[in-house]
Design an enzyme around this catalytic site. Structure first.
Site, mmCIF file in Angstrom:
data_model
loop_
_atom_site.group_PDB
_atom_site.id
_atom_site.type_symbol
_atom_site.label_atom_id
_atom_site.label_comp_id
_atom_site.label_asym_id
_atom_site.label_seq_id
_atom_site.Cartn_x
_atom_site.Cartn_y
_atom_site.Cartn_z
ATOM 1 N N SER A 160 0.800 -1.202 0.000
ATOM 2 C CA SER A 160 0.000 0.000 0.000
ATOM 3 C C SER A 160 0.844 1.269 0.000
ATOM 4 O O SER A 160 1.500 1.600 -0.973
ATOM 5 C CB SER A 160 -0.955 -0.063 1.194
ATOM 6 O OG SER A 160 -1.991 0.852 1.089
ATOM 7 N N ASP A 218 10.511 5.250 -9.861
ATOM 8 C CA ASP A 218 10.139 5.841 -11.148
ATOM 9 C C ASP A 218 10.793 7.193 -11.392
ATOM 10 O O ASP A 218 10.988 7.601 -12.534
ATOM 11 C CB ASP A 218 8.615 5.987 -11.240
ATOM 12 C CG ASP A 218 7.920 4.664 -11.515
ATOM 13 O OD1 ASP A 218 8.621 3.644 -11.606
ATOM 14 O OD2 ASP A 218 6.679 4.656 -11.628
ATOM 15 N N LYS A 256 -0.860 -4.008 -3.388
ATOM 16 C CA LYS A 256 -2.117 -3.414 -2.935
ATOM 17 C C LYS A 256 -2.229 -2.019 -3.539
ATOM 18 O O LYS A 256 -1.614 -1.081 -3.067
ATOM 19 C CB LYS A 256 -2.146 -3.356 -1.411
ATOM 20 C CG LYS A 256 -3.252 -2.505 -0.829
ATOM 21 C CD LYS A 256 -4.626 -3.066 -1.140
ATOM 22 C CE LYS A 256 -5.703 -2.282 -0.410
ATOM 23 N NZ LYS A 256 -5.790 -0.872 -0.798
#
Length: 446
Positions: A323, A334, A348
């Site tokens: 999560s 990224d 999740k």
């Protein structure tokens, strides 16, 4: 109208393993005809209709089991029945939400809702286990034990399946049912039977205790090459996490560390805005996370240009990182801010809103999915590390709590090695030389 007494301020949650996050202001867009309003004038039906309306307005269907017509029909059927007491109405609400086949959309009675609010406050009582209901097998799975808790000290591990609680089988049991059995007075005992891996069965006796949810542990480690490494273990994204992280980064920077290892292993997640605020402490620019509702409404969270450090960074993750942990590690990966090391994360990628109902009960409802800065939907996929670092079953059993983030921790050793590479790269400074009319950049390592 039932909805007018609904509490309008709600917590937005990332319920991977422990729920929970910023704020969301609700508005009612479903008007009831007067005849329907008369049907739900009694309190149990009023709460039932509040829950129904929340799903009708905001639910993001990820299972394919929701349709507006079926949901309206279900409402008529439920409101046409009589309920002898509040407990019967609550069971009807759970059954209603159960038709969605979404383990993250669930009802909590007033006691359970209060406990959930405590979970996000930084303190709770129990044995320190974060649970999830596996959608396919319907088994109760340990997402992660909370560091320093009775469960952690007893060796409970991420992905353990709880098969029985005090001798009672968990087959068909909800997470709420399990929590009721596991939690209790401080000092009392609960016995868990666990299935680990393919066929190993373990029984653990746990003494319930008050769990202090300190969000961060930190230390200065010295690598084999003599470099000072700032080690930060973030255990949960609770209300104190961003403050604790800020303090840890500043203190370690003040002690002259050359780089950081940020340990998110077995961090089950928590508050959405805590993950965003912490990402902003590491990232100077770029997208952190975006979310999309069922109506296509997108919300993008970005860095604020106020990172606390630009020192090289390695992030440690494992199967219990879920999560909010995946938001943070995905943002760092990224944006090329650091190297992610470890094992693929939990997967999740859904956002829940936690809503309080008029009688003190509450519910969580899936309202959006989130994407990493590159647009990746990690739900059920997880974050794949840049560098894989295994921890064998034998190594995990030998690894003590106090060994985490030390040279006795095999995954940490890999992270420290990757940080050494980053430090060598950052110390390679360009020197300018000229040959004729051609300018060449020559790099030398200092």
């Amino acid at each position: 109208m039932a909805s007018t007494r609904l509490r309008r301020i709600a917590l937005v949650a990332l319920a991977g393993a422990g729920s929970f996050a910023g704020t969301l202001v609700l508005s009612s867009d479903l008007l009831l005809h007067s005849s329907t309003a008369a049907i739900i004038s009694d309190s149990p039906k009023e709460v039932m209709d509040e829950a129904w309306q929340i799903v009708f307005r905001d639910y993001l269907d990820t299972t394919g089991n929701y349709s507006e017509e079926k949901w309206k029909t279900l409402r008529r059927d439920l409101l046409s029945k009589s309920y002898g007491n509040t407990k019967d109405a609550y069971e009807a609400i759970r059954g209603m939400l159960g038709t969605l086949d979404d383990p993250y959309t669930r009802f909590m009675d007033p006691r359970e809702f209060k406990e959930m609010e405590i979970d996000t406050s930084g303190e709770l009582s129990g044995v320190g286990i974060q649970l999830s209901l596996d959608k396919d097998s319907k088994e109760l799975v340990v997402v992660s034990p909370i560091d320093g808790s009775p469960a952690s000290r007893a060796g409970v591990q991420p992905q353990d399946v709880i098969t029985a609680i005090d001798g009672k089988s968990t087959r068909g049991m909800t997470t709420e049912d399990a929590v009721k059995l596991i939690r209790g007075k401080v000092g009392t005992k609960v016995v868990l039977e666990l299935r680990r891996g393919a066929g190993q069965f373990v029984t653990v006796d746990l003494i319930r205790d008050r769990i202090e949810l300190a969000a961060v542990d930190s230390s200065v480690n010295v690598a084999p090459n003599g470099a000072k490494v700032g080690y930060i273990r973030l255990k949960q994204f609770n209300a104190n996490a961003a403050k604790d992280m800020r303090n840890a980064i500043n203190e370690l920077s003040g002690e002259g560390v050359s780089g950081f290892v940020l340990d998110l292993r077995s961090n089950p997640g928590g508050l959405l805005m805590a993950s965003v605020e912490i990402a902003r402490q590491w990232l100077d620019e770029g997208v952190i996370v975006s979310s999309s509702t069922r109506d296509g409404v997108s919300d993008v969270k970005r860095a604020s240009g106020r990172a606390l450090t630009k020192a090289p960074l390695v992030v440690l993750v494992n199967e219990g990182s879920a999560s909010a942990s995946e938001i943070l590690s995905g943002a760092i990966q990224d944006n090329n801010r650091g190297v992610v090391v470890g094992k693929k994360t939990f997967g999740k990628g859904l956002i829940q809103s936690v809503r309080g109902l008029s009688d003190g009960s509450g519910m969580t409802v899936t309202i959006a999915k989130y994407l990493t800065p590159s647009g990746k939907d990690i739900h059920k996929q997880g974050i794949t590390p840049d560098v894989n670092a295994n921890l064998s079953k034998a190594q995990a059993q030998r690894l003590k709590f106090e060994d985490l983030g030390t040279r006795n921790d095999p995954q940490y050793r890999v992270a420290e090695s990757e940080l050494a590479k980053l430090l060598r790269q950052s110390n390679a400074k360009p020197e300018v030389s000229f040959e004729g009319d051609v300018q060449l950049n020559v790099f030398s390592a200092n």
